[in-house]
Design a protein around this motif. Sequence first.
Motif, short mmCIF file in Angstrom:
data_model
loop_
_atom_site.label_atom_id
_atom_site.label_comp_id
_atom_site.label_asym_id
_atom_site.label_seq_id
_atom_site.Cartn_x
_atom_site.Cartn_y
_atom_site.Cartn_z
N ARG A 30 0.28 -1.00 -0.25
CA ARG A 30 0.03 0.25 -0.70
C ARG A 30 1.02 1.33 0.48
NH1 ARG A 30 -3.04 -2.96 3.26
NH2 ARG A 30 -2.24 -2.43 5.57
N GLN A 31 1.53 1.09 0.95
CA GLN A 31 2.61 2.66 0.87
C GLN A 31 3.58 2.56 -0.38
OE1 GLN A 31 5.82 0.77 3.69
NE2 GLN A 31 4.48 1.99 5.31
N PHE A 32 4.14 1.56 -1.82
CA PHE A 32 4.55 1.46 -2.09
C PHE A 32 3.64 2.02 -3.58
CE2 PHE A 32 5.62 -0.53 -6.88
CZ PHE A 32 6.82 -0.03 -6.66
N LYS A 33 2.44 1.64 -3.71
CA LYS A 33 1.24 2.16 -4.68
C LYS A 33 1.16 3.64 -4.26
CE LYS A 33 -3.58 1.25 -5.97
NZ LYS A 33 -4.44 0.07 -5.32
N SER A 34 1.12 3.98 -3.07
CA SER A 34 0.81 5.38 -2.83
C SER A 34 1.72 6.32 -3.72
CB SER A 34 0.47 6.31 -1.27
OG SER A 34 1.43 5.69 -0.62
N ILE A 35 3.18 5.71 -2.89
CA ILE A 35 4.15 6.60 -3.62
C ILE A 35 4.51 6.70 -5.53
CG2 ILE A 35 6.49 6.32 -3.76
CD1 ILE A 35 6.75 5.24 -0.24
N VAL A 36 3.96 5.24 -5.80
CA VAL A 36 3.78 5.11 -7.39
C VAL A 36 2.82 6.67 -7.93
CG1 VAL A 36 3.76 3.93 -9.00
CG2 VAL A 36 4.92 2.80 -7.85
N THR A 37 1.81 6.49 -6.95
CA THR A 37 1.26 7.78 -7.66
C THR A 37 1.58 8.81 -7.60
OG1 THR A 37 -0.82 6.04 -6.58
CG2 THR A 37 -1.58 8.61 -6.75
N GLU A 38 1.91 8.42 -6.09
CA GLU A 38 3.05 10.41 -6.20
C GLU A 38 3.63 11.26 -7.24
OE1 GLU A 38 4.07 14.27 -4.98
OE2 GLU A 38 2.06 13.03 -3.99
N PHE A 39 4.46 9.96 -7.11
CA PHE A 39 5.60 10.43 -8.24
C PHE A 39 5.25 10.52 -10.39
CE2 PHE A 39 7.65 8.05 -11.59
CZ PHE A 39 8.74 8.66 -12.05
N LEU A 40 4.33 9.69 -10.54
CA LEU A 40 3.41 9.81 -11.12
C LEU A 40 2.56 10.77 -11.64
CD1 LEU A 40 1.85 6.20 -11.76
CD2 LEU A 40 3.51 7.47 -13.51
N ARG A 41 2.06 11.10 -10.05
CA ARG A 41 1.66 13.41 -10.38
C ARG A 41 2.94 14.01 -10.87
NH1 ARG A 41 1.92 17.07 -7.16
NH2 ARG A 41 2.24 16.50 -5.60
N LEU A 42 3.74 13.93 -9.77
CA LEU A 42 4.04 14.96 -9.96
C LEU A 42 5.37 15.07 -11.43
CD1 LEU A 42 6.86 13.63 -7.35
CD2 LEU A 42 5.76 16.36 -7.13
N TYR A 43 5.39 13.86 -11.91
CA TYR A 43 5.68 13.80 -13.60
C TYR A 43 4.38 14.64 -14.60
CZ TYR A 43 6.93 11.84 -17.46
OH TYR A 43 7.52 11.04 -18.97
N ASP A 44 2.90 13.81 -14.01
CA ASP A 44 2.83 14.24 -15.74
C ASP A 44 1.50 15.72 -15.02
OD1 ASP A 44 1.80 11.74 -15.88
OD2 ASP A 44 0.22 11.03 -14.95
N ASP A 45 2.11 16.33 -13.80
CA ASP A 45 2.21 17.65 -13.37
C ASP A 45 3.55 18.13 -14.04
OD1 ASP A 45 0.22 17.22 -12.34
OD2 ASP A 45 0.98 17.83 -10.35
N GLY A 46 4.20 17.88 -15.33
CA GLY A 46 5.59 18.49 -15.39
C GLY A 46 6.79 18.54 -14.69
N GLN A 47 6.04 18.01 -12.99
CA GLN A 47 7.95 18.92 -12.27
C GLN A 47 8.28 17.25 -13.18
OE1 GLN A 47 6.37 19.59 -8.00
NE2 GLN A 47 4.63 19.79 -9.60
N ILE A 48 9.59 17.47 -13.86
CA ILE A 48 9.96 16.27 -13.87
C ILE A 48 11.58 16.36 -12.86
CG2 ILE A 48 12.22 15.00 -15.84
CD1 ILE A 48 8.94 15.42 -16.63
N GLY A 49 11.95 17.45 -12.69
CA GLY A 49 12.97 16.80 -11.91
C GLY A 49 12.47 17.02 -10.27
#
Length: 185
Positions: A30-49
């Motif tokens: 569950r923790q890994f899934k939420s971290i992946v979700t946060e990673f994808l949100r950052l990426y989708d928002d254009g915050q590549i760095g």
Amino acid sequence: IVAERLQQLDTLIVFPEGRLLFKTVSVQERQFKSIVTEFLRLYDDGQIGAAEGFLLKELRAAQKENLDGMSALIAFQVKLVETQGAQANKTVSNNLLLLTLIGGLVILLAVVLAVLLIRSVKRQLGADPLELANITNSIARGDLALDLPPAPEHSVLASVKAMLVALQQSAAAASANVRIKSALD
């Protein structure tokens, strides 16, 4: 798919140590899934760095922790399967030995009963069946000059011996009657 598999696995793990490992893996997943979700949100928002930094710092650590937990659960299950397999092999070996012993005892009992039955029949006959058949065949052919072996009381051979004596006496009486008749004629 991972959630479905974990749900299926949840119903199969029954040992306390396995349940504890499974609970740890479920929390880590569950923790890994939420971290992946946060990673994808950052990426989708254009915050590549930020996504890249998050990937290197948070996501990799969570992924390693998740994989380590899965590995521990798998190792436990492998050990459990090996232990239960060894116990099953031991049970099979013990049962095979027991069946072999029972089979041996049954064969021994059958042999003992066969020997007792043969001895009983021979005692009732008073002689070997083949020998008794030869004696009765000789008498049937008219050979009354047989020398019979000693016979146990109440045996078939004793009855045959009594019959032979009676036949010998009848033959002797008949022979005497023939001589008397010849002498009178």
